[in-house]
Design a protein around this motif. Structure first.
Motif, mmCIF file in Angstrom:
data_model
loop_
_atom_site.group_PDB
_atom_site.id
_atom_site.type_symbol
_atom_site.label_atom_id
_atom_site.label_comp_id
_atom_site.label_asym_id
_atom_site.label_seq_id
_atom_site.Cartn_x
_atom_site.Cartn_y
_atom_site.Cartn_z
ATOM 1 N N HIS A 34 -9.713 3.184 9.528
ATOM 2 C CA HIS A 34 -9.638 2.065 8.573
ATOM 3 C C HIS A 34 -8.857 2.485 7.329
ATOM 4 O O HIS A 34 -8.001 1.734 6.829
ATOM 5 C CB HIS A 34 -11.046 1.607 8.183
ATOM 6 C CG HIS A 34 -11.063 0.603 7.070
ATOM 7 N ND1 HIS A 34 -10.642 -0.700 7.233
ATOM 8 C CD2 HIS A 34 -11.432 0.735 5.761
ATOM 9 C CE1 HIS A 34 -10.760 -1.342 6.074
ATOM 10 N NE2 HIS A 34 -11.235 -0.494 5.170
ATOM 11 N N ASP A 35 -9.134 3.694 6.833
ATOM 12 C CA ASP A 35 -8.397 4.200 5.677
ATOM 13 C C ASP A 35 -6.916 4.357 6.003
ATOM 14 O O ASP A 35 -6.040 4.093 5.164
ATOM 15 C CB ASP A 35 -8.978 5.550 5.228
ATOM 16 C CG ASP A 35 -10.377 5.418 4.654
ATOM 17 O OD1 ASP A 35 -10.757 4.297 4.281
ATOM 18 O OD2 ASP A 35 -11.100 6.443 4.593
ATOM 19 N N CYS A 38 -5.361 0.850 5.958
ATOM 20 C CA CYS A 38 -5.215 0.395 4.567
ATOM 21 C C CYS A 38 -4.074 1.146 3.876
ATOM 22 O O CYS A 38 -3.308 0.558 3.089
ATOM 23 C CB CYS A 38 -6.518 0.596 3.804
ATOM 24 S SG CYS A 38 -7.846 -0.506 4.353
ATOM 25 N N SER A 41 -0.826 -0.300 4.994
ATOM 26 C CA SER A 41 -0.610 -1.610 4.364
ATOM 27 C C SER A 41 -0.124 -1.467 2.933
ATOM 28 O O SER A 41 0.784 -2.178 2.488
ATOM 29 C CB SER A 41 -1.906 -2.427 4.395
ATOM 30 O OG SER A 41 -1.922 -3.279 5.509
ATOM 31 N N ARG A 42 -0.728 -0.544 2.203
ATOM 32 C CA ARG A 42 -0.308 -0.340 0.814
ATOM 33 C C ARG A 42 1.091 0.274 0.759
ATOM 34 O O ARG A 42 1.893 -0.073 -0.110
ATOM 35 C CB ARG A 42 -1.311 0.563 0.094
ATOM 36 C CG ARG A 42 -2.636 -0.134 -0.186
ATOM 37 C CD ARG A 42 -3.448 0.623 -1.234
ATOM 38 N NE ARG A 42 -3.896 1.915 -0.733
ATOM 39 C CZ ARG A 42 -5.009 2.114 -0.066
ATOM 40 N NH1 ARG A 42 -5.814 1.083 0.208
ATOM 41 N NH2 ARG A 42 -5.335 3.316 0.352
ATOM 42 N N SER A 65 -6.784 -3.290 8.318
ATOM 43 C CA SER A 65 -6.817 -3.269 6.852
ATOM 44 C C SER A 65 -7.737 -4.347 6.308
ATOM 45 O O SER A 65 -8.193 -4.279 5.161
ATOM 46 C CB SER A 65 -5.403 -3.467 6.290
ATOM 47 O OG SER A 65 -4.838 -4.683 6.783
#
Length: 416
Positions: A34-35, A38, A41-42, A65
C-alpha cells in the motif's frame, strides 16, 4: 513526493530515500505494498495507482493508493493491461487513449496509463504496478525509471514474503515432525521399560509360583485323602472349605503366571462375527450366564483381524463373565460390532446395565490386583489388557449411573 523539479539524478536519490524509509516486515506485506502504491501515486501525481499479482489466468489487486475495500479484487488476466505487461515483460505507456486507439484500454474515465512489471529475482514477472490518469500525460524516462525502482522493491518484498511463508510452513511441519518423533520415542521408551518390568515380574512370578505350587499340591493331596477318611460331616465340611481355598489359591497362581509370562501369539485370520457367534454358544452355557439374556447386534458385519484364537477366547470369556456377574437373572447383556474407520479397527462393545463402577476405580480396573468383586483376584482384566495390547489393540471401560457399563475391545482390522 513530487519530483518534477528535481534533476534525474536527484530524482533517483529521492526515490531511494523514500524506499529506504518504508518499513517492511515479513508478516506485513499488505501495508508495505500500500505504501508502494501511494509512493508511486505521489511520484507521478496519478489519480490512482495499484499493485497487482498475476498467476496463470487470474490476477488480483493486492494494494491500492485508495486502499482496498474488502470486495473481490480479482480479475481475468487475459485481455487486461496487466496481462499484456506480464506477457511481454516490458513497461506499457499510454499517454493519451484518444490519440492511441488500441484493443486493450484503461477504464473509460482514464486517458493516461503507465504499467511496470514486477520482476522476481529469477527474472519471472509476477505482477504489475499500474498508474491511471484522468488527463493525458507525458512520461519522462527518469519518472519511468523511478517507478521501476518501486517495482523492483515491491517484487523483492513479495519474494521475501513468499519465502517467509514457505519457511513458516516448513517450520510448522518440522516442529510437528519433532513432536511426533519425540512422542514416538517416549512411547518406545515406555514400552521398553514396560517390557523390562514385565520380564522381571515374569521371572520373579515364575519362581514364586514354582515354589508355592509344589507344596500346595502336596497339601491338596493330603486334604483330599483326609476328606475320604473322615466320617464326621462337620469335619468333612471343614476339609471341603480348606480344599476350596486351596483351589482358589492355585487359580490365583495360574493367573499370576499367565499375566507375567510374555504374550507369544499364534496368529491366524479370524472373522470377528463368526468367531463371536461360535463363542457365544459356549458363553451362554457358563454358570454365570444362567438366566441372562445375551444379544448379538450387527452380526452381518464382515470384518477380519489377525489374532491368536485361544487368547482372544480368553479375553471374551473374562469380559462376558464379568458382565454376567454384574447383572441380575433376567437382565440383558449386549454385544455390538462397530467398524471404526478412523482408527482402522473393529470395536467390540459388551454392555451390561448393572450397578455402575465408581469413577475413581475406572482408571485402575486393568491394573493387577484391582477388582470390584470380593472374591476376585484382580487379574482378569489385567490379563485381558495384556492380550489385547499384544494384538495391537486397546481396551476401554465406560460406566455411568443411567447407562450401565460398556467394555470396548478394539482390534486392528486385517485387509488382504
Amino acid at each position: 513526493m513530487n519530483l518534477s523539479h528535481f534533476s534525474p539524478h536527484e530524482q533517483d536519490h529521492q526515490v531511494l530515500e523514500f524506499l529506504a524509509s518504508l518499513s517492511y516486515r515479513s508478516g506485513d506485506l499488505g501495508q508495505y505494498l500500500h505504501d508502494i502504491a501511494c509512493g508511486v501515486s505521489r511520484l507521478l501525481q496519478s489519480d490512482w495507482s495499484i499493485v497487482t499479482l498475476c498467476h496463470g489466468e487470474t490476477g488480483q489487486i493486492v494494494a491500492s493508493s485508495f486502499g482496498l475495500d474488502g470486495a473481490d479484487n480479482g480479475f481475468a488476466v487475459h485481455g487486461s493491461l496487466a496481462g499484456e505487461i506480464t506477457a511481454s515483460g516490458r513497461s506499457l505507456i499510454i499517454e493519451d487513449t484518444q490519440l492511441e486507439p488500441r484493443a486493450c484500454q484503461p477504464p473509460e474515465a482514464y486517458r493516461g496509463y503507465l504499467g511496470v512489471p514486477l520482476r522476481t529475482t529469477q527474472g519471472d514477472v509476477s505482477g504489475t504496478i499500474c498508474s491511471f490518469f484522468r488527463q493525458p500525460q507525458q512520461f519522462s524516462s527518469s519518472a519511468i525509471r523511478a517507478v521501476e525502482l518501486f517495482a523492483e522493491r515491491a517484487a523483492t518484498a513479495i519474494d521475501n514474503y513468499r519465502l517467509y511463508q514457505q519457511q513458516q510452513k516448513f517450520n510448522l511441519i518440522l516442529e510437528q515432525e519433532v513432536r511426533n518423533r519425540t512422542e514416538e520415542l517416549h512411547i518406545a521408551q515406555a514400552k521398553l521399560v514396560e517390557q523390562e518390568r514385565l520380564a522381571a515380574i515374569g521371572e520373579f512370578a515364575a519362581m514364586i509360583v514354582h515354589e508355592v505350587r509344589n507344596p500346595l499340591t502336596t497339601i491338596m493331596m493330603g486334604l483330599n485323602y483326609a476328606a475320604h477318611q473322615l466320617a464326621k460331616t462337620t469335619a468333612r465340611d471343614r476339609l471341603s472349605l480348606s480344599l476350596s481355598e486351596a483351589e482358589r489359591l492355585q487359580q490365583l497362581l495360574n493367573e499370576i503366571l499367565l499375566y507375567a509370562k510374555p504374550q507369544i501369539l499364534q496368529l491366524t485370520t479370524i472373522n470377528v462375527s463368526q468367531f463371536l457367534q461360535e463363542l457365544l454358544i459356549q458363553i451362554r452355557e457358563l454358570p454365570e450366564a444362567t438366566h441372562r439374556q445375551i444379544k448379538f447386534h450387527n452380526p452381518s458385519l464382515q470384518v477380519e483381524v489377525m489374532g491368536d484364537l485361544n487368547k482372544l477366547k480368553q479375553v471374551f470369556f473374562n469380559v462376558f463373565r464379568n458382565a454376567c456377574e454384574a447383572v441380575s437373572p433376567g437382565d440383558r447383556i449386549t454385544c455390538t460390532l462397530i467398524q471404526n474407520f478412523n482408527q482402522q479397527c473393529i470395536d467390540i462393545q459388551i454392555h451390561n446395565g448393572g450397578k455402575p463402577i465408581p469413577a475413581e476405580l475406572l482408571p485402575k480396573l486393568m491394573h493387577p490386583f484391582c477388582s470390584t468383586k470380593p472374591s476376585g483376584t484382580g487379574l482378569g482384566l489385567a490379563i485381558v489388557k495384556r492380550i489385547v495390547t499384544a494384538h495391537g489393540g486397546n481396551v476401554q471401560i465406560q460406566s455411568a449411573l443411567n447407562s450401565g457399563t460398556t467394555v470396548i475391545v478394539q482390534l486392528p482390522t486385517f485387509h488382504n
